[in-house]
Design a protein around this motif. Structure first.
Motif, PDB file in Angstrom:
ATOM      1  N   LEU A 414       0.826  -1.206   0.000  1.00 48.40           N
ATOM      2  CA  LEU A 414       0.000   0.000   0.000  1.00 48.40           C
ATOM      3  C   LEU A 414       0.863   1.261   0.000  1.00 48.40           C
ATOM      4  CD1 LEU A 414      -2.829  -1.045   2.484  1.00 48.40           C
ATOM      5  CD2 LEU A 414      -2.914  -0.995   0.001  1.00 48.40           C
ATOM      6  N   LYS A 415       1.982   1.189   0.743  1.00 48.92           N
ATOM      7  CA  LYS A 415       2.874   2.355   0.777  1.00 48.92           C
ATOM      8  C   LYS A 415       3.501   2.596  -0.599  1.00 48.92           C
ATOM      9  CE  LYS A 415       4.202   2.143   5.666  1.00 48.92           C
ATOM     10  NZ  LYS A 415       5.305   1.883   6.615  1.00 48.92           N
ATOM     11  N   GLN A 416       4.010   1.524  -1.198  1.00 49.52           N
ATOM     12  CA  GLN A 416       4.697   1.668  -2.486  1.00 49.52           C
ATOM     13  C   GLN A 416       3.744   2.159  -3.569  1.00 49.52           C
ATOM     14  OE1 GLN A 416       6.257  -2.225  -3.072  1.00 49.52           O
ATOM     15  NE2 GLN A 416       7.755  -2.067  -1.390  1.00 49.52           N
ATOM     16  N   GLN A 417       2.510   1.661  -3.563  1.00 47.63           N
ATOM     17  CA  GLN A 417       1.542   2.040  -4.591  1.00 47.63           C
ATOM     18  C   GLN A 417       0.757   3.313  -4.243  1.00 47.63           C
ATOM     19  OE1 GLN A 417       1.431   0.366  -7.464  1.00 47.63           O
ATOM     20  NE2 GLN A 417       3.055  -0.990  -6.683  1.00 47.63           N
ATOM     21  N   ARG A 418       0.996   3.833  -3.033  1.00 46.51           N
ATOM     22  CA  ARG A 418       0.288   5.030  -2.558  1.00 46.51           C
ATOM     23  C   ARG A 418      -1.243   4.865  -2.691  1.00 46.51           C
ATOM     24  NH1 ARG A 418       3.696   9.352  -1.870  1.00 46.51           N
ATOM     25  NH2 ARG A 418       5.823   9.097  -2.696  1.00 46.51           N
ATOM     26  N   LEU A 419      -1.716   3.723  -2.212  1.00 41.30           N
ATOM     27  CA  LEU A 419      -3.138   3.389  -2.379  1.00 41.30           C
ATOM     28  C   LEU A 419      -3.981   3.730  -1.164  1.00 41.30           C
ATOM     29  CD1 LEU A 419      -2.798  -0.054  -4.165  1.00 41.30           C
ATOM     30  CD2 LEU A 419      -3.315   2.153  -5.177  1.00 41.30           C
ATOM     31  N   GLY A 420      -3.382   4.052  -0.061  1.00 44.46           N
ATOM     32  CA  GLY A 420      -4.162   4.354   1.133  1.00 44.46           C
ATOM     33  C   GLY A 420      -3.788   3.428   2.283  1.00 44.46           C
ATOM     34  N   ARG A 421      -4.674   3.339   3.276  1.00 44.69           N
ATOM     35  CA  ARG A 421      -4.403   2.567   4.485  1.00 44.69           C
ATOM     36  C   ARG A 421      -5.507   1.533   4.700  1.00 44.69           C
ATOM     37  NH1 ARG A 421      -0.936   4.987   8.085  1.00 44.69           N
ATOM     38  NH2 ARG A 421      -2.041   4.146   9.888  1.00 44.69           N
ATOM     39  N   ALA A 422      -5.161   0.460   5.394  1.00 36.38           N
ATOM     40  CA  ALA A 422      -6.145  -0.584   5.725  1.00 36.38           C
ATOM     41  C   ALA A 422      -5.700  -1.264   7.016  1.00 36.38           C
ATOM     42  CB  ALA A 422      -6.272  -1.603   4.597  1.00 36.38           C
ATOM     43  N   ARG A 423      -6.647  -1.905   7.685  1.00 38.63           N
ATOM     44  CA  ARG A 423      -6.342  -2.643   8.921  1.00 38.63           C
ATOM     45  C   ARG A 423      -6.335  -4.132   8.586  1.00 38.63           C
ATOM     46  NH1 ARG A 423      -9.549  -0.618  13.711  1.00 38.63           N
ATOM     47  NH2 ARG A 423     -11.286  -1.097  12.338  1.00 38.63           N
ATOM     48  N   PHE A 424      -5.260  -4.832   9.059  1.00 42.50           N
ATOM     49  CA  PHE A 424      -5.082  -6.245   8.762  1.00 42.50           C
ATOM     50  C   PHE A 424      -5.177  -7.062  10.054  1.00 42.50           C
ATOM     51  CE2 PHE A 424      -2.901  -3.825   5.534  1.00 42.50           C
ATOM     52  CZ  PHE A 424      -3.356  -4.411   4.358  1.00 42.50           C
ATOM     53  N   LEU A 425      -5.791  -8.256   9.945  1.00 47.24           N
ATOM     54  CA  LEU A 425      -5.972  -9.156  11.102  1.00 47.24           C
ATOM     55  C   LEU A 425      -5.220 -10.461  10.825  1.00 47.24           C
ATOM     56  CD1 LEU A 425      -9.799  -8.692  11.745  1.00 47.24           C
ATOM     57  CD2 LEU A 425      -7.907  -7.388  12.723  1.00 47.24           C
ATOM     58  N   PRO A 426      -3.961 -10.612  11.328  1.00 45.48           N
ATOM     59  CA  PRO A 426      -3.216 -11.864  11.120  1.00 45.48           C
ATOM     60  C   PRO A 426      -3.796 -12.980  11.988  1.00 45.48           C
ATOM     61  CG  PRO A 426      -1.764 -10.017  11.734  1.00 45.48           C
ATOM     62  CD  PRO A 426      -3.153  -9.599  12.030  1.00 45.48           C
ATOM     63  N   LEU A 427      -4.208 -14.093  11.388  1.00 41.77           N
ATOM     64  CA  LEU A 427      -4.857 -15.182  12.123  1.00 41.77           C
ATOM     65  C   LEU A 427      -3.934 -15.817  13.155  1.00 41.77           C
ATOM     66  CD1 LEU A 427      -6.776 -16.886   9.187  1.00 41.77           C
ATOM     67  CD2 LEU A 427      -7.719 -15.433  10.974  1.00 41.77           C
ATOM     68  N   THR A 428      -2.612 -15.819  12.885  1.00 44.55           N
ATOM     69  CA  THR A 428      -1.686 -16.474  13.819  1.00 44.55           C
ATOM     70  C   THR A 428      -1.289 -15.581  14.975  1.00 44.55           C
ATOM     71  OG1 THR A 428       0.188 -15.771  12.468  1.00 44.55           O
ATOM     72  CG2 THR A 428      -0.751 -17.945  12.003  1.00 44.55           C
TER      73      THR A 428
END
Length: 836
Positions: A414-428
Motif C-alpha cells: 500500500l505504501k509503495q503504490q500510494r493506495l491508502g491505508r487498511a487494517r489487517f488481522l493476522p490469524l496467527t
C-alpha cells in the motif's frame, strides 16, 4: 529526607525479559510511624537489583520488617518485636512517639498477576497502640486472610523463601540432614499428605475393629444357617417330588383326554368339511346354470353396445387433450419452483453485509496469504444484521491475512503504490482477549450468532467475540447494573462495558440495485406461478365433469367381444358336467365319516367322566416317558423319608436377617478396602510430589552452585529408597573434592547454603526477593560471588538486599542509604557510577 521520586541512580543495564513481564512488580514502599520511621517516607523500588545500606542501628532492617508486616506476618517476634506495640515509633528525647504504625506497598499489576482489574495495586496495614491491626486493599478494608490469599496467587507468601534473613542461612548451616529434608517436605506440600494419611490411618484402625467383631458374629450365624439349610433342602426336595408326581399323573390324564378329544374334533371337522364341500358343489352347479343363462343374454345386448361406442370415442379424445394440458402446466409450475429456489439463494447472497473495501485497495487482495475482507468471510442471519453492523463498526472492512509476515507485505504494498491505508488481522497473531461469562438474558455472543469457516475463528472472535447481543436496550440496562460487558441490541443501540451508550434511529444501508432486481424478478415469478395454479384448477374441474360422462358408455371391439362370449359359453358347459360328477362322489364319502365319528364319541364320553383339567399338560412328553417318570418319583419319595417342613418358613425368615447382616459386613470390609486404597493413593501422590520437588530443587542447586563457584554440587537422600531419610548437601569448589556440607569450612558452608536457598527460590519463583543481612558471614571473595549471582538473578525478578557488605552492594543497580538522627531513620538515594 522523604523520597517522592526515584533516586538519581544509573540506568539498569539489564532489561527485564518477556518471561517476567506478567509478574507483579513492587513499585514503592510508604512507611509512617513504623519502628524507627516516624514521618511518612516513600521509597521507590526500581526493577532489577536494589541495595539498602547504612550503619548498624540505622534502621535499614526495619524496611524489610515493614514489607513482611504488610505481607501478613502475624507474629511480632518474626518482625523483631516482643509485642505488637513495639512496631510503632516510640519517640526520642526531642520527638514524640507515633499513635500508629502504617505501611503501604504499591505493586505494578500491568501483567495481571494479581487477579484484580487495576493496573496498580496498593496493600496497606495499620496497627494502633491497642494492638488493633487493619488491612486495606486499594483503600478498602479487608481481612488478613484475603490479603494472603490474593498475594499467594501472584507467588507472594508471608512465610515464603523470597525473604531470607541472616538467621535463616545460619539455621540451614546448623541443621541436621533430616531437618534439611523437611525443608523439601515443606516446599513440596508434604504436610498436607501426612495429615491426610494420618486421618486415613485412624479411620482404618476404627474400621479394622468393626471388621473383626463382625466376622466373629458372621461365622456363628453361618454355622446355624448351614444346619437349617440342610433341613430346608430336604423339605424342598420332598415338596418338589410330590409336585412332580402330581404333575406327571395330571399330564397322563390330559394326554389321554386330549388324544380322544383331538380325534373326535378331527372327525367332526372332516365331516363338516365334507358337508360344506358337498353343499359348495351343489351351489357351484346352480351358479354355473345362472352364468350360462347370463352369457346367452349378453349376446343379445351386443348390438346396442356398438351403437353407444361412437359417442364414447369423442369423450375420450376430449379427456386426453385436457390431461395433456394439465401435465404441461404442472411441468411449467415445477420449473417456476426451481427458479424461485434459485432466486432465494441469490437474494441470500446479496443480503450478506454490504461492506467492501475501497476499490483502490482491491489490489492487496491478490497478495498470497490474504484471505479476504472480513465482511466477505461471514454470513449474518437477517435477524442479527443490524446488531452485527453496529457491534462490529469499522472492523467489517478489516482484511484477514494468514500471518504477521503477510500483513507486513500488504502494508509495504500500500505504501509503495500510494493506495491508502487498511487494517489487517493476522490469524496467527490476533488475540481475541479474555471475556467474562455470557450475560444472563442475552441472545449470545455475536461470534455465536454469525456463520463462518472455523479457520477464521481468531479474527471473528476478535471482532465479535466480546460483544453480546440483547433484544432491546432495556435488557442491556438491566444487565449493565451487575455485569460490565459490551452489548448491542437488535435495533442497533450500543452499550459499552464502560457504561457509554450510543443509540437512536438506525437506518440500514441499501441492499443495492442487484437486490432490487432480484426482489422484482421474484415477485414476477410468484405472479406467474399463481396464474398457472388457477389454470390447472379450471382444467381439472372440466376434466372431472367429462370423466362422469365417460362412466355412462363403454368402448369395446364388437367382434372380439362376440368371440369371447362364445368361448365363455363352452367353458361353462364343461365345468357344469364336472361339478355334477363331483357332487355324487362327496355324498358317498360323507356317509363313511359319520360312522367313524360315532365310535370316537363313545370313547370321549368315558374319559370325560374322570374330569381332567383343561389346558396344556405340565410335562409335554410321550405317554411311555410319563409312566417311567411316575415310577422314579415314587421311589425317590420313599427313600427320602420324613422331613421337617417347618424349616421352609424358618430358613426364609432367618436368611433375610443373615443376608442383611452379611451385607453390612461386606460394607465394612469394602470400607476398609477403600481406606487402604486411599492410603496407598495418598502415599503414591506423596512420593511422586516429593520426588518431583527433590529432582527440581537438585537441578536448580547444581545450576546455581556452578554459576556462583564454577564447581559441582548435588542433593541426595541418605537412603534413596526411603524419602523419610535425611537430605545430604554436597558440593565441591573448583579443584576440590566433593564434600558434605557438614564437612566444609565456615565460608563454604554459607556459600553452599546460599546456593541451596536460591535453588528453593527458583523452584517456587516469586516476583521479588528480600535478603536482610543474609550475607553477613560471607568473606570478601564469596561476597563477590553472591553479588554477581544476585546481579544475574535480578534479570528475572526484583532483588532487594539489606546489607553493609561493599562487595555485594556495589553490584546493585540502585542503592538506598539509611541514616539515624535523633532516634529517627531517614532514607536517601545514592548515585552509582556510570560504569557500575
Amino acid at each position: 529526607m522523604n523520597l517522592q521520586t526515584p533516586p538519581p541512580a544509573a540506568a539498569n543495564k539489564y532489561a527485564r525479559p518477556d518471561s517476567i513481564l506478567d509478574m507483579a512488580r513492587l513499585e514503592r514502599l510508604v512507611l509512617q510511624g513504623f519502628k524507627s520511621f516516624k514521618r511518612k517516607t516513600s521509597i521507590p523500588i526500581s526493577p532489577g537489583f536494589s541495595a539498602i545500606t547504612g550503619p548498624n542501628g540505622s534502621g535499614k532492617s526495619n524496611i524489610g520488617d515493614a514489607i513482611a508486616f504488610v505481607l501478613g506476618k502475624s507474629s511480632s517476634r518474626a518482625l523483631r518485636a516482643k509485642k505488637a506495640e513495639e512496631l510503632i515509633f516510640h519517640g526520642s528525647k526531642s520527638k514524640e512517639g507515633a499513635e500508629y504504625a502504617q505501611v503501604v506497598l504499591y505493586f505494578d499489576n500491568s501483567g495481571g498477576a494479581i487477579p484484580l482489574q487495576e493496573k496498580e495495586i496498593s496493600i496497606g496495614r495499620r496497627i494502633n497502640r491497642n494492638g488493633v491491626s487493619t488491612y486495606r486493599l486499594n483503600g478498602r478494608v479487608v481481612t488478613r486472610q484475603q490479603v494472603v490469599d490474593l498475594l499467594s496467587q501472584a507467588g507472594i507468601h508471608p512465610d515464603g523463601y523470597n525473604m531470607i534473613r541472616q538467621g535463616d542461612v545460619n539455621q540451614l548451616v546448623d541443621m541436621d540432614a533430616v531437618q534439611r529434608r523437611r525443608i523439601l517436605d515443606e516446599i513440596a506440600g508434604i504436610k498436607d499428605y501426612d495429615e491426610k494419611r494420618e486421618k486415613a490411618s485412624k479411620e482404618l484402625e476404627t474400621v479394622e475393629g468393626k471388621v473383626r467383631e463382625a466376622e466373629i458374629l458372621l461365622a456363628e450365624k453361618s454355622s446355624v444357617m448351614e444346619k437349617l439349610r440342610a433341613e430346608r433342602d430336604a423339605a424342598l426336595e420332598h415338596q418338589r417330588l410330590t409336585q412332580e408326581l402330581e404333575k406327571v399323573r395330571e399330564s397322563l390324564l390330559i394326554k389321554d383326554y386330549t388324544l380322544a378329544k383331538d380325534g373326535l374334533d378331527k372327525a367332526a371337522q372332516e365331516a363338516a368339511a365334507k358337508e360344506a364341500e358337498f353343499k359348495a358343489s351343489e351351489a357351484e352347479v346352480a351358479r354355473l346354470d345362472k352364468e350360462l343363462e347370463a352369457a346367452e343374454q349378453s349376446l343379445t345386448s351386443l348390438t346396442k353396445a356398438v351403437v353407444e361406442a361412437s359417442g364414447q370415442l369423442t369423450i375420450s379424445k376430449k379427456i386426453s387433450s385436457l390431461q395433456a394440458g394439465v401435465e404441461a402446466r404442472k411441468m411449467r409450475l415445477a420449473g417456476l419452483d426451481r427458479e424461485l429456489e434459485r432466486m432465494e439463494g441469490m437474494i441470500e447472497r446479496v443480503s450478506r453485509i454490504e461492506n467492501r473495501i475501497n476499490p483502490s485497495l482491491r489490489g492487496v487482495l491478490q497478495i498470497p496469504g490474504v484471505k479476504g475482507v472480513l465482511a466477505d468471510l461471514v454470513v449474518v442471519p437477517q435477524k442479527y444484521r443490524v446488531a452485527v453492523e453496529v457491534g462490529a463498526g469499522g472492523h467489517l472492512r478489516d482484511i484477514v491475512v494468514d500471518t504477521m509476515e503477510t500483513a507486513v507485505r500488504c502494508v509495504n504494498f500500500l505504501k509503495q503504490q500510494r493506495l491508502g491505508r487498511a487494517r489487517f488481522l493476522p490469524l496467527t497473531k490476533i488475540d481475541p482477549g479474555r471475556k467474562g461469562p455470557l450475560p444472563p438474558r442475552s441472545l449470545g455472543w455475536l461470534s455465536q450468532l454469525v456463520h463462518f469457516d472455523q479457520q477464521y475463528a481468531p479474527a471473528m472472535e476478535f471482532v465479535f467475540g466480546r460483544t453480546a447481543a440483547v433484544d432491546t436496550i432495556e435488557t442491556a440496562k438491566e444487565i449493565i447494573r451487575t455485569q460490565r460487558v459490551r452489548m448491542v441490541s437488535l435495533d442497533g443501540d450500543l452499550v459499552e462495558a464502560s457504561g457509554a451508550v450510543m443509540g437512536g434511529y438506525y437506518k440500514a444501508p441499501s441492499a443495492g440495485a442487484e437486490m432490487k432486481d432480484s426482489l422484482k424478478e421474484k415477485q414476477q415469478l410468484f405472479a406467474e406461478r399463481e396464474a398457472l395454479e388457477r389454470e390447472i384448477q379450471v382444467l381439472s374441474k372440466e376434466l372431472a365433469g367429462l370423466a362422469d360422462k365417460e362412466k355412462g358408455t363403454r368402448t369395446f371391439d364388437a367382434e372380439k367381444e362376440r368371440v369371447g362370449i362364445d368361448r365363455r359359453l363352452e367353458e361353462l358347459r364343461s365345468r357344469r358336467r364336472d361339478g355334477y360328477e363331483r357332487r355324487l362322489v362327496l355324498q358317498q364319502e360323507l356317509g363313511k365319516l359319520h360312522i367313524q365319528k360315532a365310535k370316537l364319541e363313545a370313547r370321549f364320553d368315558n374319559l370325560k367322566m374322570q374330569a381332567p383339567p383343561e389346558g396344556k399338560p405340565p410335562y409335554d412328553l410321550s405317554i411311555s416317558a410319563l409312566k417311567q417318570r411316575e415310577v422314579e418319583a415314587g421311589d425317590r419319595l420313599q427313600q427320602l423319608g420324613p422331613v421337617n417342613m417347618k424349616s421352609l418358613q424358618e430358613f426364609d425368615a432367618l436368611m433375610g436377617e443373615f443376608e442383611e447382616f452379611k451385607e453390612k459386613v461386606d460394607q465394612i470390609v469394602a470400607e476398609r478396602g477403600a481406606i487402604l486404597q486411599s492410603i496407598q493413593a495418598i502415599e503414591g501422590r506423596r512420593l511422586e510430589t516429593f520426588n518431583k520437588t527433590m529432582h527440581a530443587v537438585a537441578r536448580h542447586f547444581r545450576e546455581v552452585y556452578t554459576d556462583v563457584t564454577g564447581g559441582e554440587a548435588e542433593l541426595l537422600l541418605e537412603n534413596p529408597a526411603n524419602v523419610e531419610t535425611g537430605l545430604i548437601i554436597r558440593a565441591s569448589p573448583p579443584g576440590k573434592r566433593l564434600l558434605s556440607m557438614d564437612n566444609m569450612s565456615g565460608g563454604e558452608k554459607t556459600l553452599t547454603a546460599f546456593a541451596f536457598m536460591f535453588a528453593l527460590q527458583k523452584h517456587k519463583p516469586a516476583p521479588f526477593y528480600i535478603l536482610d543481612e543474609a550475607d553477613a558471614t560471607l568473606d570478601r571473595r564469596n561476597s563477590e560471588k553472591v553479588g554477581l549471582l544476585l546481579k544475574k538473578q535480578s534479570k528475572n525478578a526484583q532483588y532487594i538486599i539489606i546489607s553493609h557488605n561493599d562487595s555485594v552492594v556495589k553490584e546493585a543497580d540502585q542503592i538506598y542509604g539509611v541514616t539515624m538522627a535523633d532516634g529517627e531513620s531517614k532514607v536517601l538515594g545514592v548515585e552509582l557510577p556510570e560504569n557500575n
